[in-house]
Design a protein around this motif. Sequence first.
Motif, mmCIF file in Angstrom:
data_model
loop_
_atom_site.group_PDB
_atom_site.id
_atom_site.type_symbol
_atom_site.label_atom_id
_atom_site.label_comp_id
_atom_site.label_asym_id
_atom_site.label_seq_id
_atom_site.Cartn_x
_atom_site.Cartn_y
_atom_site.Cartn_z
ATOM 1 N N CYS A 81 41.319 28.433 40.731
ATOM 2 C CA CYS A 81 41.335 29.134 42.025
ATOM 3 C C CYS A 81 42.330 30.288 42.019
ATOM 4 N N SER A 82 42.432 30.988 40.903
ATOM 5 C CA SER A 82 43.401 32.074 40.780
ATOM 6 C C SER A 82 42.919 33.364 41.427
ATOM 7 N N GLY A 83 41.656 33.416 41.859
ATOM 8 C CA GLY A 83 41.156 34.567 42.598
ATOM 9 C C GLY A 83 40.995 35.812 41.754
ATOM 10 N N ASN A 84 40.832 36.943 42.435
ATOM 11 C CA ASN A 84 40.585 38.196 41.718
ATOM 12 C C ASN A 84 41.628 39.263 42.006
ATOM 13 N N PHE A 85 42.823 38.846 42.458
ATOM 14 C CA PHE A 85 43.885 39.820 42.713
ATOM 15 C C PHE A 85 45.170 39.440 41.981
ATOM 16 N N SER A 86 45.039 38.888 40.813
ATOM 17 C CA SER A 86 46.226 38.422 40.090
ATOM 18 C C SER A 86 46.669 39.356 38.979
ATOM 19 N N GLU A 87 45.792 40.255 38.529
ATOM 20 C CA GLU A 87 46.098 41.096 37.373
ATOM 21 C C GLU A 87 45.814 42.558 37.698
ATOM 22 N N SER A 108 49.607 49.530 43.493
ATOM 23 C CA SER A 108 49.729 49.107 44.890
ATOM 24 C C SER A 108 50.255 47.681 45.031
ATOM 25 N N ARG A 109 50.078 46.855 44.008
ATOM 26 C CA ARG A 109 50.574 45.483 44.112
ATOM 27 C C ARG A 109 52.104 45.439 44.199
ATOM 28 N N GLY A 266 42.668 48.872 41.836
ATOM 29 C CA GLY A 266 42.013 47.578 41.738
ATOM 30 C C GLY A 266 42.682 46.603 40.794
ATOM 31 N N TYR A 267 41.889 45.610 40.414
ATOM 32 C CA TYR A 267 42.411 44.501 39.628
ATOM 33 C C TYR A 267 41.422 44.109 38.532
ATOM 34 N N ASN A 268 41.966 43.579 37.458
ATOM 35 C CA ASN A 268 41.172 42.893 36.451
ATOM 36 C C ASN A 268 41.326 41.394 36.679
#
Length: 468
Positions: A81-87, A108-109, A266-268
């Motif tokens: 459940c690490s999602g899509n905004f961690s990297e 932006s993070r 964005g994110y990877n």
Amino acid sequence: MSAFSDFPYPEDFPVFLPNARLLDYLQRYTEHFGLRKHIKFGTTVVSIRKRPDFAATGQWDVVTEADGKQTSHLFDAVMVCSGNFSEPSLPLHCFPGIKRFQGQYFHSRQYKHPDVFQGKRVLVVGMGNSGVDIAVEASRVAEKVTICTSRGAWLLSRVFEHGYPWDMVYNTRFMSLIRNSLPGPLSRALVNYTVNKRFNHENYGLQPDERYFLMREPILNDDLPSYILTGRITIKPGLKEFKDNSVVFCNCPEEEPIDIVVFCTGYNFSFPFLEEALVKVENKHASLYKYVFPTHLERPTLAVLGLIKPLGAIMPVTEIQARWVTRVFKGLCWLPPQSVMEKEVNEKKKNQVRRFGLSYDEVLKIDWLVYLDELASFIGAKPSVLGLLCRDPRLALTISFGPCTPYQYRLRGPGCWEGARQAILTQWDRVLKPTRTRVPTGSSSPWPSLLTVLGFLLLLAAVVFAFQ
């Protein structure tokens, strides 16, 4: 719309929660269901590996680390459940001249507070929700703020028609039926009409290019148009190159002096704790059945939750994913054969790439209501509007024409909640209570009853049309 399906927001909570209120809600939910004892804070998952007898047991060896000490565990099933905004994705190689740029830049993070922009000339690269929010905050203290975007974006206000929240108007079964039934040209015309009712996007430099007309995720922001009008924010085309203390935009020969750049690129996503073969990631796309299950495991005891971008609240989506996944883990629901799952994943990937390209943000997009209904049908929790029309017409009407609040998925099936009907019928009361802090005398209106009659007639017409 963001609440869990068996735990409505408190009546005094606003419709759109600031981060402190959302944290408060999650803490209340945790305490109500006694979940805190099952959560291990400050713990990192180091590795997840199949056990040698995985084909027979489906079990996993999991190594975690806390306070510098590693611990091994045995689990029957695993949800990632690490999602899509961690990297964060920061492709500096795509920006010519960035190495010579002498100003400050960051993803932006890393942004925390607008004070960093005090008196500066700020460039925001990219036009997602984070980029626009940061630009708006920066413009209150910065000397100048510029957003550059190569694709444009549709802009929605949180305050939609007649002052109601946007998602409670947009995400209804009736509106979903209309959107998904129209041919492409009519869909584009409907989108163009709806989003341009508030202001003409082309006049503000925001309208998406033709190829992204229907595909771009809309931006939710109430301030951007007025900030453009007052000169606080300027919209520019894509970035061509960096200079020492300035940038050059595409089709714009003049250099723009810049002090700080915020990359909202964005994110990877990746799963460094998993063996690479467990979840196959190609072109920023994970091969997952229904965006959840790897297709090639001997036992369906590994699931990925939240790796998805719905046009709607994420919490109801991850909740319905979890309800489906737990029943698969228990053997109460079954997945199709591997060949069937792989065929569907490949076809969906081809369709998404054909429509959106290989952009990570676009490939993960789904129709919120259609996806919720699909997973709910797997566990027998999808509401039967036709059945309710006979037994409970008022509820059927509310479900069909009102917002698709998550409580609809607790009316029947496993985990049904006796408070679901009342939560649905009183949903507008909870929406309006925090805002109607002053009610003028004589404010009652005959419109609600007339709308109810009209809605009932429309529902009957829709049912007759569906069964012709």
